[in-house]
Design an enzyme around this catalytic site. Structure first.
Site, PDB file in Angstrom:
ATOM      1  N   HIS A  41      -7.716  -9.114   7.673  1.00 31.72           N
ATOM      2  CA  HIS A  41      -8.471  -8.207   6.804  1.00 31.72           C
ATOM      3  C   HIS A  41      -7.918  -8.289   5.391  1.00 31.72           C
ATOM      4  O   HIS A  41      -6.851  -8.872   5.176  1.00 31.72           O
ATOM      5  CB  HIS A  41      -8.345  -6.766   7.320  1.00 31.72           C
ATOM      6  CG  HIS A  41      -6.951  -6.239   7.214  1.00 31.72           C
ATOM      7  ND1 HIS A  41      -6.009  -6.435   8.201  1.00 31.72           N
ATOM      8  CD2 HIS A  41      -6.303  -5.589   6.211  1.00 31.72           C
ATOM      9  CE1 HIS A  41      -4.859  -5.899   7.822  1.00 31.72           C
ATOM     10  NE2 HIS A  41      -5.001  -5.383   6.613  1.00 31.72           N
ATOM     11  N   HIS A 123      -5.564 -10.026  -1.186  1.00 29.65           N
ATOM     12  CA  HIS A 123      -4.653 -10.790  -0.321  1.00 29.65           C
ATOM     13  C   HIS A 123      -4.934 -10.489   1.149  1.00 29.65           C
ATOM     14  O   HIS A 123      -5.159  -9.356   1.524  1.00 29.65           O
ATOM     15  CB  HIS A 123      -3.186 -10.561  -0.688  1.00 29.65           C
ATOM     16  CG  HIS A 123      -2.512  -9.433   0.051  1.00 29.65           C
ATOM     17  ND1 HIS A 123      -2.576  -8.132  -0.361  1.00 29.65           N
ATOM     18  CD2 HIS A 123      -1.759  -9.421   1.175  1.00 29.65           C
ATOM     19  CE1 HIS A 123      -1.895  -7.365   0.480  1.00 29.65           C
ATOM     20  NE2 HIS A 123      -1.382  -8.121   1.421  1.00 29.65           N
TER      21      HIS A 123
HETATM   22  P1  2AM Z   1       0.305  -6.378   4.144  1.00 26.71           P
HETATM   23  O1  2AM Z   1      -0.569  -7.169   5.045  1.00 26.71           O
HETATM   24  O2  2AM Z   1       0.622  -7.083   2.878  1.00 26.71           O
HETATM   25  O3  2AM Z   1       1.523  -5.835   4.837  1.00 26.71           O
HETATM   26  C1  2AM Z   1      -2.088  -2.272   7.038  1.00 26.71           C
HETATM   27  O4  2AM Z   1      -0.719  -2.153   7.105  1.00 26.71           O
HETATM   28  C2  2AM Z   1      -2.536  -2.899   5.730  1.00 26.71           C
HETATM   29  O5  2AM Z   1      -2.087  -2.105   4.631  1.00 26.71           O
HETATM   30  C3  2AM Z   1      -1.999  -4.280   5.490  1.00 26.71           C
HETATM   31  O6  2AM Z   1      -2.990  -5.038   4.841  1.00 26.71           O
HETATM   32  C4  2AM Z   1      -0.826  -4.060   4.588  1.00 26.71           C
HETATM   33  O7  2AM Z   1      -0.566  -5.112   3.705  1.00 26.71           O
HETATM   34  C5  2AM Z   1      -1.264  -2.866   3.789  1.00 26.71           C
HETATM   35  N1  2AM Z   1      -0.150  -2.031   3.380  1.00 26.71           N
HETATM   36  C6  2AM Z   1       0.808  -1.525   4.172  1.00 26.71           C
HETATM   37  N2  2AM Z   1       1.668  -0.761   3.453  1.00 26.71           N
HETATM   38  C7  2AM Z   1       1.231  -0.805   2.174  1.00 26.71           C
HETATM   39  C8  2AM Z   1       1.670  -0.228   0.951  1.00 26.71           C
HETATM   40  N3  2AM Z   1       2.737   0.576   0.899  1.00 26.71           N
HETATM   41  N4  2AM Z   1       0.978  -0.490  -0.164  1.00 26.71           N
HETATM   42  C9  2AM Z   1      -0.104  -1.291  -0.135  1.00 26.71           C
HETATM   43  N5  2AM Z   1      -0.585  -1.856   0.991  1.00 26.71           N
HETATM   44  C10 2AM Z   1       0.070  -1.622   2.131  1.00 26.71           C
END
Ligand code: 2AM
Length: 174
Positions: A41, A123
């Site tokens: 996602h 991303h």
């Molecule tokens: P990531 O894949 O780069 O870890 C569920 O965890 C989603 O939220 C993932 O896409 C994750 O990104 C993102 N996510 C988790 N913690 C976050 C944070 N503190 N700030 C922004 N995105 C976050």
């Protein structure tokens, strides 16, 4: 933590056919923890832990968002050393997507949810615990017809199966 709380985020959620394309090259990923096909996602706005009242406010407000659909071309691969994440990105972010992210920020604010100020970057995490930037040739670019956005609950308690549950899905203006 009170039981009525949950951790949520707004995201773009690929449909099945697109998932197949996105996951097709997963076998080429360097040894690490690849993200499962059904969990791929793009986070639009991470909200963190919210109360049930805030969640209801987010669901109501998301249904009222009028933002245009767009085409998102995923055509780059990135690596974050600190978080050891390998990700798929876009060299150009469609203005319509930025408009949607802005609307989600306003919604979060209106619902009393504090969010970070980090600028939005497309991303899609492909793998975690990638210890060094891999010499991995990026796949051909994939164009995603973005027609919907979703609210996803990320399970606070680890469990078997997907850690994500879709709470709502809304169409963009076509
Ligand atoms: P990531 O894949 O780069 O870890 C569920 O965890 C989603 O939220 C993932 O896409 C994750 O990104 C993102 N996510 C988790 N913690 C976050 C944070 N503190 N700030 C922004 N995105 C976050």
């Amino acid at each position: 933590m009170a039981d009525d709380r949950c951790r949520v985020f707004f995201a773009l959620w690929p449909d099945g056919a697109l998932r197949d394309v996105l996951a097709a090259d997963a076998g080429q990923l360097p040894a690490a923890r690849p993200i499962a096909r059904d969990q791929l996602h793009i986070t639009l706005l991470f909200l963190g832990v919210v109360t049930s009242a805030q969640r209801a406010c987010l669901l109501d407000g998301a249904a009222a968002i009028r933002s245009p659909a767009c085409e998102l071309t995923l055509d780059s691969i990135g690596y974050w050393r600190r978080s050891q994440i390998l990700w798929r990105g876009a060299r150009q972010t469609p203005p319509a997507l930025l408009q949607l992210v802005d609307a989600l920020h306003r919604l979060a604010q209106g619902c009393g949810v504090e969010v970070g100020t980090r600028p939005f970057q497309v991303h899609m995490t492909l793998a975690r615990r990638v210890e060094r930037r891999p010499r991995w040739v990026p796949p051909v670019s994939v164009t995603w017809p973005v027609r919907h956005f979703v609210l996803v609950e990320s399970m606070l308690v680890p469990q078997r199966g997907s850690p994500y549950r879709l709470c709502g899905r809304w169409a963009l203006l076509g």
